[in-house]
Design an enzyme around this catalytic site. Structure first.
Site, PDB file in Angstrom:
ATOM      1  N   ASP A 275       8.964 -10.665 -79.532  1.00 59.59           N
ATOM      2  CA  ASP A 275      10.421 -10.810 -79.418  1.00 59.59           C
ATOM      3  C   ASP A 275      10.936 -10.062 -78.183  1.00 59.59           C
ATOM      4  OD1 ASP A 275      13.100 -11.362 -80.210  1.00 59.59           O
ATOM      5  OD2 ASP A 275      12.421 -11.417 -82.292  1.00 59.59           O
ATOM      6  N   ASP A 339      18.438 -18.261 -82.346  1.00 59.29           N
ATOM      7  CA  ASP A 339      17.887 -18.581 -83.666  1.00 59.29           C
ATOM      8  C   ASP A 339      18.489 -19.880 -84.205  1.00 59.29           C
ATOM      9  OD1 ASP A 339      16.880 -16.105 -83.153  1.00 59.29           O
ATOM     10  OD2 ASP A 339      17.272 -15.304 -85.144  1.00 59.29           O
TER      11      ASP A 339
HETATM   12  C1  GLA Z   1      14.945 -12.656 -83.853  1.00 60.63           C
HETATM   13  C2  GLA Z   1      14.082 -13.906 -83.754  1.00 60.63           C
HETATM   14  C3  GLA Z   1      13.831 -14.468 -85.132  1.00 60.63           C
HETATM   15  C4  GLA Z   1      13.186 -13.412 -86.018  1.00 60.63           C
HETATM   16  C5  GLA Z   1      14.028 -12.158 -86.037  1.00 60.63           C
HETATM   17  C6  GLA Z   1      13.334 -11.018 -86.746  1.00 60.63           C
HETATM   18  O1  GLA Z   1      16.206 -12.951 -84.310  1.00 60.63           O
HETATM   19  O2  GLA Z   1      14.695 -14.858 -82.943  1.00 60.63           O
HETATM   20  O3  GLA Z   1      13.005 -15.608 -85.055  1.00 60.63           O
HETATM   21  O4  GLA Z   1      11.907 -13.141 -85.520  1.00 60.63           O
HETATM   22  O5  GLA Z   1      14.320 -11.732 -84.716  1.00 60.63           O
HETATM   23  O6  GLA Z   1      14.108  -9.874 -86.784  1.00 60.63           O
END
Ligand code: GLA
Length: 526
Positions: A275, A339
């Site tokens: 991430d 997301d």
């Molecule tokens: C971000 C990512 C998600 C998930 C969360 C976990 O928002 O985009 O896919 O992995 O972190 O905290």
């Protein structure tokens, strides 16, 4: 609220209806489809139809035709195969470094020396037999077709445990998902300790005296967990962030990148989602291209130096046009946006945006528009507990068709303990998945038909073409195309992929009545 009516209707009706309705719909609609050279009318209805035929009892081998792996690394491949067990497997041309368990259909061993190994997989049971080509490409590249699997995030958020991961692996096998090619069982965030968290079992020392990362009390034995997943023939994925903390506020890899990566490898993980969260604070406000690339370049190099294959999935939301350089930093896929859980009502827009950068898709390098969120999923805004998706049935067909035509990673992220027949029908159509896994690795190209309708056209390795006819509108729409528009000659066979049914030979054009927010997905071959 948007789909409340559909939701209530679905929840109440789905269990009551089922097989009778399924048969009735087939009787009503299929004759209307087998109209040979005439336009296809009507196509899908507006109800929750199960279109994917039940798998035959005889074996049908699925899975990628090409498979990349690195020489001398541990090898694990469970042959995806539908059909009644017991099935007896055999593989012609299996390199001596590899061993097949003929009952489980699992190949293990060490990847042979650099080179291409063409094999023929056979499967037979008391009902019939099947065979399928399989080319192992031992070299530098992994993920020669889009990764397929499951990730815990949109179902379990910060509630994930070792037990749930093990159960997900078992469900992937028992539901038949593994038989059509799903194989990564991936933990997302929240497996580590956090400096503070509502759950006391997720709070504790972040690292030991040697700096080794410490999983939280819900994950008492990481090696035990991956051993368990591997014993089913499936692979295991893990998550971290280059920052000091992950997006969920758990320990990240900052200043321990190599140590953590080596730890993940020694635990036995096969996939890393990396991430960005909290790294942004270190990178500062005006990040230049090099700044965006830096943490990923570093981790990419580390992963390549490991003695096991680890697929590298970037999750930095498309910053710095990651699709232009993701491959260069040794990543295999990269999220192209934020997301998707926050914008599930925009799947058409998200898919169209991804199609615009489709030229960057190729074997080993995939644009990732985020996970398939159908079935029982937890609302992303609340990190909620899983509920049945309010998404209309037709849109679910469209969602899966779009991801397949885009050649996007197919990672399901709903609750694996609540896989209903409708959801499995969307997730497990082998002909739709085959479009996704096509070895050419092309992303579909968009051809607009009207303000609300478009085609997505994907060239396939065998010379045929997969086309999705999509209708975003509120009413059914007639969508058509001519062979000359697709630059193909006259007289082509058309197959309805969702129904796995030949529709006949069409001389120079094809049209279908496409339901509101839905799709008709076809394959056109000579
Ligand atoms: C971000 C990512 C998600 C998930 C969360 C976990 O928002 O985009 O896919 O992995 O972190 O905290």
């Amino acid at each position: 609220m948007k789909y409340l009516t559909t939701f209530i209707k679905k929840s109440a009706m789905r269990t009551i209806r089922g097989f009778t309705i399924f048969v009735a719909i087939f009787i009503l609609f299929i004759p209307a489809l087998s109209v040979g050279a005439e336009p296809l009318k009507p196509a899908l209805g507006d109800d929750d139809e199960i279109l994917t035929p039940k798998p035959n009892p005889a074996p049908r081998i699925n899975g990628p035709l090409v498979y990349g792996c690195r020489p001398d690394h541990p090898f694990l491949y469970r042959i995806p195969c539908q059909g009644e067990r017991p099935i007896h497997f055999s593989v012609k041309g299996l390199p001596p470094e590899l061993k097949l368990d003929p009952t489980a259909g699992i190949i293990t061993g060490k990847t042979p020396a650099k080179g291409e190994y063409s094999m023929l997989i056979h499967a037979n049971n008391s009902k019939g037999k099947d065979q399928r080509q399989f080319k192992l490409v031992a070299g530098d590249q992994l993920a020669l077709t889009p990764p397929m699997g499951w990730n815990h995030w949109y179902a379990h958020y910060d509630r994930i445990t070792d037990k749930m991961m093990r159960e997900a692996a078992i469900a992937m096998i028992s539901s038949g998902m593994a038989d059509v090619g799903y194989h990564y069982v991936n933990i997302d965030d929240c497996w580590m300790n956090a400096p503070k968290n509502n759950d006391p079992l997720r709070v504790g020392p972040l690292r030991d005296e040697q700096g080794n990362i410490i999983p939280n009390k819900h994950f008492p034995n990481m090696k035990g967990l991956t051993d368990y997943i591997h014993s089913t023939g499936l692979k295991a994925g893990i998550y971290t962030s280059p920052g000091p903390l992950t997006c969920g506020g758990f320990t990240g890899a900052w200043q321990h990148e190599e140590q953590d990566a080596r730890q993940f490898a020694s635990w036995g993980f096969d996939f890393l989602k990396y991430d960005w969260c909290s790294y942004g604070d270190l990178a500062g406000k005006n990040v230049d291209l090099e700044g965006f690339q830096k943490p990923y370049r570093k981790m990419g190099k580390i992963l390549k130096s490991l003695d096991r294959d680890m697929v590298f999935n970037l999750c930095q939301y498309g910053m710095g046009d990651v699709w232009k350089w993701g491959g260069e930093v040794d990543a295999h896929s990269w999220r192209t946006g934020g997301d998707l859980g926050f914008e599930l009502d925009r799947i058409f827009d998200v898919a169209l945006k991804n199609a615009q950068i489709g030229q960057f898709n190729k074997p080993g390098e995939w644009n990732d528009p985020d996970y398939i969120q159908i079935g029982w999923i937890g609302n992303a805004n609340k990190m909620g507990i899983p509920e049945l998706t309010p998404m209309p049935a037709n849109m679910q067909y469209a969602y899966m068709s779009l991801w397949s035509l885009l050649a996007a990673p197919l990672i399901y992220s709903g609750d694996m303990s609540k896989l209903d027949p409708f959801t499995l029908n969307i997730l497990c159509n082998p002909e739709v998945i085959e479009v996704n896994q096509d070895p050419l690795g092309k992303c579909g190209e968009v051809m607009n038909r009207s303000k609300e309708c478009f085609l997505m056209v994907k060239k396939l390795a065998d010379g045929s073409i997969a086309v999705g006819l999509f209708n975003r509108g509120k009413n059914k729409a007639d969508i058509s195309m001519t062979w000359s528009e697709l630059k193909i000659s006259d007289g082509h066979q058309v197959r309805d992929l969702w129904r796995e049914k030949d529709l006949g030979v069409y001389k120079e054009k094809f049209s279908a009545l496409v339901p509101s927010q839905g799709v008709v997905m076809i394959k056109i071959s000579k």
